[in-house]
Design an enzyme around this catalytic site. Structure first.
Site, PDB file in Angstrom:
ATOM      1  N   GLY A 134      19.824  -5.626 -19.451  1.00 52.77           N
ATOM      2  CA  GLY A 134      19.245  -5.255 -18.176  1.00 52.77           C
ATOM      3  C   GLY A 134      18.034  -4.373 -18.361  1.00 52.77           C
TER       4      GLY A 134
ATOM      5  N   ASP B 188      -6.157  -5.364  -4.190  1.00 54.36           N
ATOM      6  CA  ASP B 188      -5.739  -6.434  -3.270  1.00 54.36           C
ATOM      7  C   ASP B 188      -6.098  -7.801  -3.830  1.00 54.36           C
ATOM      8  OD1 ASP B 188      -5.017  -4.340  -1.643  1.00 54.36           O
ATOM      9  OD2 ASP B 188      -6.912  -4.360  -0.551  1.00 54.36           O
TER      10      ASP B 188
ATOM     11  N   PRO C 171      15.482  -1.066 -18.061  1.00 54.56           N
ATOM     12  CA  PRO C 171      15.775   0.361 -18.268  1.00 54.56           C
ATOM     13  C   PRO C 171      16.222   1.034 -16.979  1.00 54.56           C
ATOM     14  CG  PRO C 171      13.687  -0.243 -19.306  1.00 54.56           C
ATOM     15  CD  PRO C 171      14.110  -1.422 -18.490  1.00 54.56           C
TER      16      PRO C 171
ATOM     17  N   HIS D  46      -5.354  -4.295   6.941  1.00 51.85           N
ATOM     18  CA  HIS D  46      -4.099  -4.769   6.337  1.00 51.85           C
ATOM     19  C   HIS D  46      -2.965  -4.756   7.361  1.00 51.85           C
ATOM     20  CE1 HIS D  46      -5.412  -5.244   2.260  1.00 51.85           C
ATOM     21  NE2 HIS D  46      -5.755  -3.974   2.114  1.00 51.85           N
TER      22      HIS D  46
ATOM     23  N   HIS E  50     -10.044  -0.100   6.329  1.00 55.34           N
ATOM     24  CA  HIS E  50      -9.453  -0.976   5.304  1.00 55.34           C
ATOM     25  C   HIS E  50      -7.939  -1.084   5.507  1.00 55.34           C
ATOM     26  CE1 HIS E  50      -9.400  -2.743   1.157  1.00 55.34           C
ATOM     27  NE2 HIS E  50      -8.145  -2.325   1.225  1.00 55.34           N
ATOM     28  N   GLU E  51      -7.269   0.049   5.643  1.00 55.15           N
ATOM     29  CA  GLU E  51      -5.818   0.023   5.814  1.00 55.15           C
ATOM     30  C   GLU E  51      -5.432  -0.517   7.190  1.00 55.15           C
ATOM     31  OE1 GLU E  51      -4.047   0.421   3.306  1.00 55.15           O
ATOM     32  OE2 GLU E  51      -5.575   1.302   2.014  1.00 55.15           O
TER      33      GLU E  51
ATOM     34  N   LYS F 107      23.390   0.647 -17.965  1.00 56.47           N
ATOM     35  CA  LYS F 107      24.146   0.027 -19.066  1.00 56.47           C
ATOM     36  C   LYS F 107      25.005   1.060 -19.788  1.00 56.47           C
ATOM     37  CE  LYS F 107      20.318  -1.437 -20.939  1.00 56.47           C
ATOM     38  NZ  LYS F 107      19.363  -1.018 -19.884  1.00 56.47           N
TER      39      LYS F 107
END
Length: 661
Positions: A222, A521, A224, A448, A444-445, A228
């Site tokens: 698996g 992006d 890190p 989105h 810009h944000e 485990k």
């Protein structure tokens, strides 16, 4: 034949503690004795005893009245001597001068001393143990000092030279191993698989009745931080057996043959303490493939691996010894190590899904005080891709943040801030942006967020921010998936591409210019488009076909040159299809923003004022063109963000995030 209980280990922790206590007591008893001897030594050194002759020195002193007192001593051997004090004081000590003289036996000694007025007494010397100790103990101390500083060092050097081949496996005592399956969450399938091992260690006869045998080895694979090592400790805790832990790197030394010797000694210890568990962490350090690769092989590592292969194939599982190994690189292990008869069972421990992340958060949240508004389920939805170690770090960071602000409990805002800090880094409010850069980042944000709200089958927007984080991001648009998704449709993937292009489209629409802010992006969009064409057959022009082969790891020496199973013309067509998908997504994003320019401006304007907007605000602006009042929200039943109204589902894939560098 009944399986005997575990034999006592040769070096029990209780025995070590007893030896340490006895050693400390001896040191504390020896220290006052040394101080007392030193005091008497200096005191005796200050008393200077002068040896004088009987005749004429002693006779003259008696007749001149210079003797304060004296005594006639008879030794054990019968010899006699006189000792006493003079009336004169010693110039250095300021005390009466001491003298000693051999006696000349005369019959009139007593009357002569009485005649001269000298006080005297006859005494017989006794066996003085303190004087014997004063004479003998310094030699004992010197010998002991030599023993501890020289002989013990020589013995330890010799022992160390002979113990290079001894195993460095550390025994986790059963009374100290408190980890059980109740402390392990998010790996339910793996826990079910290892329950058979626990039952075998508790009752081996149950599995041997029908002739079956348990796996000789269990390999936990698996990423890190997935748990485990914790699962291996829980197995030992549930089975209540000794647990030997060792790292793969502990086998390899600069001396040839040491690793192989340690392997043999480790298995000998396991047999003596059966039933037990031997846990080898990071086994890829010693179990790498024996192919020569580039630059030649490593003889010592290969000898160690050969010894491990022989021991695992040669010892009996009925001895009650189970080998558990953990690695996050199963692809580099030697095939002989993975064959049946060695590591028979391979258990994959993947990153936790939604329910698993929620359970892990609950386990770690036991140690902190949570506020009433803390919603671990919502937090679990926003931590897709987090391992168990990441979630533990998240709870710890939230507790530290709340403590720093003087809060009495960890609130939901602290948990979300800790999540963002773990994923992207800490807020960098010290990075002051000028008005032009801040306005550019806000649009810009906003591009989105608005595109993700308008396209179909998009995950709900969680929040957008223009507060810099980490070292490379000036803003972020975050989404919270509604449920686990193991397959994605073409429509949703195209919507995702469109959302990624929203930032660049907003820059072109508002500023009629492009910046480097869309670099991340474009990278994500290009990778996604190439996967759609080459791996998932989502290109109408190329049809349902995959292109390219899996590349082998170079250090294994199996595949140095990457082969290509398609022609140059096909490669050109792939590039054309990828470019077409990206251009289509960009044009669609630009068209949607042109149609909703007023909403884009409103989101950017509010974002510049507040610096952070949540998903509910974006949804209201996209639907109504404005922010609703509290009364309107209450009437519409929108008292919580839209992302929270989504139905609960099983787990979360990584959320679609857009960060502006």
């Amino acid at each position: 034949m009944d399986n005997p209980g575990p034999n006592p280990a040769p070096n029990r922790p209780d025995d070590d503690r007893t030896r340490n206590v006895m050693r400390n007591m001896a040191l504390w008893l020896l220290l006052p004795l040394l101080l007392l001897l030193a005091y008497n030594f200096f005191q005796s050194g200050r008393e200077v005893v002068e040896n004088i002759h009987y005749n004429p020195d002693f006779v003259n002193l008696v007749e001149s009245k210079k003797i304060r007192r004296c005594e006639v001593m008879t030794e054990l051997s019968g010899a006699q001597f006189i000792r006493g004090e003079l009336t004169d004081l010693h110039p250095k000590t300021g005390r009466p001068r001491q003298f000693k003289t051999d006696i000349v036996v005369t019959d009139n000694l007593s009357s002569w001393l009485i005649k001269n007025g000298v006080p005297f007494a006859f005494n017989r010397q006794r066996l003085d143990l303190w004087q014997i100790l004063q004479n003998v103990l310094p030699f004992i101390l010197v010998i002991g000092f030599i023993y501890f500083l020289i002989i013990r060092q020589v013995r330890s050097v010799g022992h160390g030279a002979l113990s290079f081949g001894k195993s460095r496996a550390r025994l986790l005592a059963r009374d100290r191993n408190k980890v059980t399956f109740t402390e392990v969450a998010g790996v339910e399938e793996a826990k079910e698989e290892v329950e058979e091992i626990v039952e075998f260690l508790k009752d081996p006869k149950k599995f041997q009745t029908l002739g079956g045998r348990m796996p000789k080895g269990v390999l936990l694979m698996g990423p890190p931080g997935s748990g485990k090592t914790l699962l291996a400790k829980a197995i030992a805790g549930e089975a209540d057996v000794p647990f030997f832990s060792i790292s793969g790197s502990d086998f390899v030394e600069m001396f040839v043959g040491v690793g192989a010797s340690r392997v043999r000694d480790m298995f000998e210890q396991g047999k003596k303490n059966a039933p037990c568990i031997i846990f080898i962490d990071e086994i890829d350090a010693v179990g790498r493939s024996r192919f020569s690769g580039i630059g030649g092989g490593h003889d010592e590592r290969e000898q160690t691996l050969n010894a491990l292969l022989v021991e695992m194939d040669g010892f009996e599982t009925q001895a009650g010894v189970i080998i558990i190994a953990a690695t996050n690189r199963p692809d580099v292990l030697d095939p002989a190590l993975l064959r049946p008869g060695r590591f028979d069972r391979r258990i994959v421990i993947d990153l936790p899904i939604l329910e698993g992340r929620e359970e892990i958060l609950k386990i770690h949240a036991r140690k902190v005080t949570l506020g009433k508004d803390a919603d671990l389920k919502r937090l679990a939805r926003g931590t897709s891709g987090f391992s168990g170690a990441d979630l533990a770090n998240l709870i710890n960071e939230a507790a530290l943040l709340a403590s720093h602000e003087g809060k009495k409990a960890v609130a939901m805002v602290d948990l979300e801030e800790a999540r963002d800090k773990v994923r992207w880094g800490r807020e960098r409010r010290s990075r002051v942006l000028d008005e032009e850069t801040k306005r550019l980042t806000a649009y810009h944000e906003s591009g989105h967020a608005l595109i993700l709200q308008l396209v179909e089958k998009s995950e709900p927007v969680h929040k957008i921010t223009i507060i810099p984080r980490g070292t490379a991001y000036l803003g972020a648009t975050m989404q919270l998936p509604e449920k686990d998704r193991y397959t994605e449709s073409l429509i949703k993937l195209k919507s995702t591409l469109c959302g990624l292009m929203g930032g660049r489209a907003a820059e072109v629409l508002v500023f009629n210019d492009i910046t480097t802010g869309a670099g991340n992006d474009l990278k994500q969009a290009t990778q996604l488009a190439r996967l759609m064409v080459c791996n998932w057959g989502m290109s109408a022009a190329l049809g349902p076909q995959t292109f390219g082969v899996q590349e082998e790891l170079l250090f294994l020496g199996r595949e140095v040159v990457r082969s290509q199973d398609f022609s140059e013309e096909t490669s050109r067509r792939i590039d054309v299809e990828v470019a077409a998908l990206l251009k289509e997504a960009y044009q669609r994003a630009l068209s949607l923003l042109q149609q909703n320019r007023d909403k884009l401006d409103l989101i950017a304007h509010i974002l510049l004022e507040r610096e952070t907007l949540d998903g509910r605000d974006i949804e209201e602006i996209a639907k109504h063109g404005r922010l609703l009042t509290d009364a309107e929200r209450a009437a519409a039943g929108e008292n919580s963000p839209a992302a929270e109204n989504a139905p609960a589902a099983e787990g979360v894939p990584p959320p679609q995030e857009t960060m502006r560098p």
